[in-house]
Design a protein around this motif. Structure first.
Motif, PDB file in Angstrom:
ATOM      1  N   GLN A   1       0.930  -1.070   0.009  1.00 63.10           N
ATOM      2  CA  GLN A   1      -0.156  -0.073   0.419  1.00 63.10           C
ATOM      3  C   GLN A   1       0.661   1.698  -0.063  1.00 63.10           C
ATOM      4  O   GLN A   1       0.881   2.435  -0.630  1.00 63.10           O
ATOM      5  CB  GLN A   1      -1.050  -0.383   0.951  1.00 63.10           C
ATOM      6  CG  GLN A   1      -2.211  -0.727   1.330  1.00 63.10           C
ATOM      7  CD  GLN A   1      -2.644  -1.330   2.418  1.00 63.10           C
ATOM      8  OE1 GLN A   1      -2.579  -0.372   3.161  1.00 63.10           O
ATOM      9  NE2 GLN A   1      -4.142  -1.950   2.211  1.00 63.10           N
ATOM     10  N   ASP A   2       2.153   1.392   0.673  1.00 62.55           N
ATOM     11  CA  ASP A   2       3.199   2.933   0.898  1.00 62.55           C
ATOM     12  C   ASP A   2       3.660   2.597  -0.533  1.00 62.55           C
ATOM     13  O   ASP A   2       4.056   4.019  -0.796  1.00 62.55           O
ATOM     14  CB  ASP A   2       3.802   2.183   1.854  1.00 62.55           C
ATOM     15  CG  ASP A   2       4.903   3.328   2.287  1.00 62.55           C
ATOM     16  OD1 ASP A   2       4.179   4.632   2.319  1.00 62.55           O
ATOM     17  OD2 ASP A   2       6.082   3.542   2.770  1.00 62.55           O
ATOM     18  N   THR A   3       3.989   1.487  -0.700  1.00 66.02           N
ATOM     19  CA  THR A   3       4.363   1.388  -2.797  1.00 66.02           C
ATOM     20  C   THR A   3       3.775   2.776  -3.390  1.00 66.02           C
ATOM     21  O   THR A   3       4.000   2.973  -3.972  1.00 66.02           O
ATOM     22  CB  THR A   3       5.101   0.107  -3.251  1.00 66.02           C
ATOM     23  OG1 THR A   3       5.035  -0.153  -2.136  1.00 66.02           O
ATOM     24  CG2 THR A   3       5.933   0.654  -5.061  1.00 66.02           C
ATOM     25  N   ILE A   4       2.717   1.782  -3.559  1.00 68.00           N
ATOM     26  CA  ILE A   4       1.610   2.502  -4.897  1.00 68.00           C
ATOM     27  C   ILE A   4       0.774   4.371  -4.255  1.00 68.00           C
ATOM     28  O   ILE A   4       1.250   4.722  -4.973  1.00 68.00           O
ATOM     29  CB  ILE A   4      -0.175   1.469  -4.337  1.00 68.00           C
ATOM     30  CG1 ILE A   4      -0.154   0.191  -4.690  1.00 68.00           C
ATOM     31  CG2 ILE A   4      -1.448   2.349  -4.954  1.00 68.00           C
ATOM     32  CD1 ILE A   4      -1.132  -0.999  -4.602  1.00 68.00           C
ATOM     33  N   ALA A   5       0.790   4.736  -2.673  1.00 67.30           N
ATOM     34  CA  ALA A   5       1.063   5.801  -2.393  1.00 67.30           C
ATOM     35  C   ALA A   5       1.849   6.666  -2.568  1.00 67.30           C
ATOM     36  O   ALA A   5       1.457   8.073  -3.612  1.00 67.30           O
ATOM     37  CB  ALA A   5       0.489   5.639  -1.039  1.00 67.30           C
TER      38      ALA A   5
END
Length: 68
Positions: free
Chosen positions: A46-50
């Protein structure tokens, strides 16, 4: 065909997850490995996508023609 591959990997010592980024996607070894800072694989993903979304939606300002 994917250009990059991003995989969360668990650090056995800390129990946290790091990210391995492969370029090209079919590379045998990661180009970049982050420190293990995520509590779960899902949090890492999720952090990577953000991060990618924020960067893609906020490109750097265009350089003036006089500086090109």
């Amino acid at each position: 065909m994917p250009v990059i591959r991003i995989e969360p990997v668990e650090d056995q010592a800390s129990g946290r997850y790091a990210l391995e980024i492969y370029y090209p996607a079919d590379a045998d070894r990661p180009l970049v490995t982050t420190t293990p800072r995520y509590k779960s694989a899902a949090a890492a993903e999720q952090d990577t996508i953000a991060i990618l979304s924020a960067a893609a939606n906020n490109p750097p300002p265009e350089e003036p023609a006089s500086n090109r």
